[in-house]
Design an enzyme around this catalytic site. Structure first.
Site: not given
Length: 388
Positions: A53, A181, A183, A212, A238, A264, A291, A340
């Protein structure tokens, strides 16, 4: 032995959520099916792949460049020396024929999507789970029988207040996750601190919560968030700034003393190496999130892991972004630090085998040939619809 067809379809994700930069309501994903002339147990071997994603379907690149190159390649140019299976490294070279150095980004997503399908086919032909194939080839046969996973959520949504955010995080703990986690960066610092403190009320400690920023901050804002969050002793902070702003990351590393994570959105071994050289990351506590599905696939990922080892980093420092079964296989087969997970988000692509529970923050792996897509009922229906 040959590839007889390669099909691609852009499939919508349709998630009504957002992070600090984007919403996912119009996001889509390329699904690739590599159809071979090999049969195992009465069924044709088809390798499936898709990308993580956060990136749109690279359909144009796939159909204009990479799929034609692979279909036009001589069979001997893509098989192993014994002629008994496909060689992912040779296939990678075919895909990257006539491609200039640099230019990472959407090209790396297209190649990574095909690469996943190639490895799925390779493991199915060997009639072994991919994690076992990887362990035998690159880790003297040693497989991690379970993998640490954390629940990535806490997205911004118009109907999600502090109470709803708390309920979401409690739900992840109830599923068996030990780390969650959320945002940050999509609201003011003051509001984000309230959100963080609300979650800290329902998790055991700051070490059970990661945050993140999705690359949202300039240096001043990144430092301000770091100063405010440092007393919380979070699991990690992050991707504070732009993924290619290594100086920002290095300056933040000098000032924020708790663990950090990033990587990532770095899509090649060269970019990963620049992060290690110039980003000030600490191999004693920081996490790298490269990733595979977005960065030219597992063939390139192996080069990245070799580079990390040369620079004093352990594979245990790597917890890939993506939340899907390919990363899970890599983590188990190559001995990385975890994976993840997106519980209930980005379906059907996110998540693992449907009947595999999360226990104390770890997940087991199905004994299914290939990547294991066939053990995830809602996903394999989508994948087979592309091939058939």
């Amino acid at each position: 032995m040959k590839i007889v067809d390669i099909k691609e379809k852009a499939v919508p994700i349709k998630s009504e959520i957002s992070n600090a930069y984007i919403d996912f309501s119009k996001m889509n994903c390329s699904v690739v099916a590599i159809v071979t002339d090999v049969y195992k147990n009465g069924r044709r071997v088809v390798g499936y792949g898709f990308h993580s994603n956060g990136r749109y379907a690279p359909s144009g690149l796939l159909h204009e460049r990479f799929i034609p190159r692979l279909l036009e390649a001589d069979s001997n140019a893509i098989l192993n020396e014994e002629g008994t299976n496909f060689d992912p490294h040779k296939i990678w070279d075919v895909l990257m024929t006539n491609e200039k150095p640099g230019g990472h980004g959407e090209r790396s997503v297209a190649v990574g999507t095909i690469d996943m399908a190639v490895w799925d086919a390779v493991a199915k032909i060997e009639e072994k789970p991919l994690y076992q194939v990887l362990a035998e080839r690159y880790r003297s046969g040693k497989v991690d029988d379970k993998v640490f996973v954390y629940a990535a959520g806490g997205y911004y949504s118009p109907d999600k207040g502090l109470k709803e955010l708390q309920e979401e995080m409690k739900g992840y703990l109830d599923l068996g996750y030990s780390v969650v986690k959320m945002k940050i960066g999509g609201a003011s610092l003051e509001e984000d601190l309230k959100r963080i403190e609300a979650v800290l009320e329902v998790v055991p400690s700051g070490r059970n919560l990661a945050v993140d920023a999705n690359g949202r901050f300039d240096l001043e804002t990144a430092l301000a968030y770091g100063e405010a969050m440092e007393p919380y002793n979070l699991f990690w902070y992050e991707e504070a700034g732009d993924p290619l702003d290594f100086q920002l990351q290095a300056e933040l590393s000098k000032n924020y003393k708790n663990p950090m994570a990033t990587g990532e959105n770095l899509f090649s071994m060269q970019d990963a190496r620049n992060l290690i050289r110039y980003g000030g990351m600490n191999p004693k506590q920081d996490t790298l999130q490269f990733d595979c599905a977005l960065s030219y696939g597992l063939v390139e990922y192996l080069r990245t892991l070799d580079m990390l080892k040369e620079n004093g980093w352990s594979a245990r420092n790597v917890i890939p972004h993506g939340g899907h079964q390919m990363s899970l296989n890599i983590a188990a087969g190559l001995g990385m630090g975890g994976n993840e997970s997106y519980p209930g988000v980005f379906e059907p692509f996110g998540g693992f085998a449907g009947n595999t529970p999360i226990e104390d923050g770890y997940v087991g792996l199905p004994d299914v040939p290939g990547v294991g897509f066939e053990a995830k009922e809602n996903l394999i229906k989508v994948l087979r619809s592309v091939a058939e």
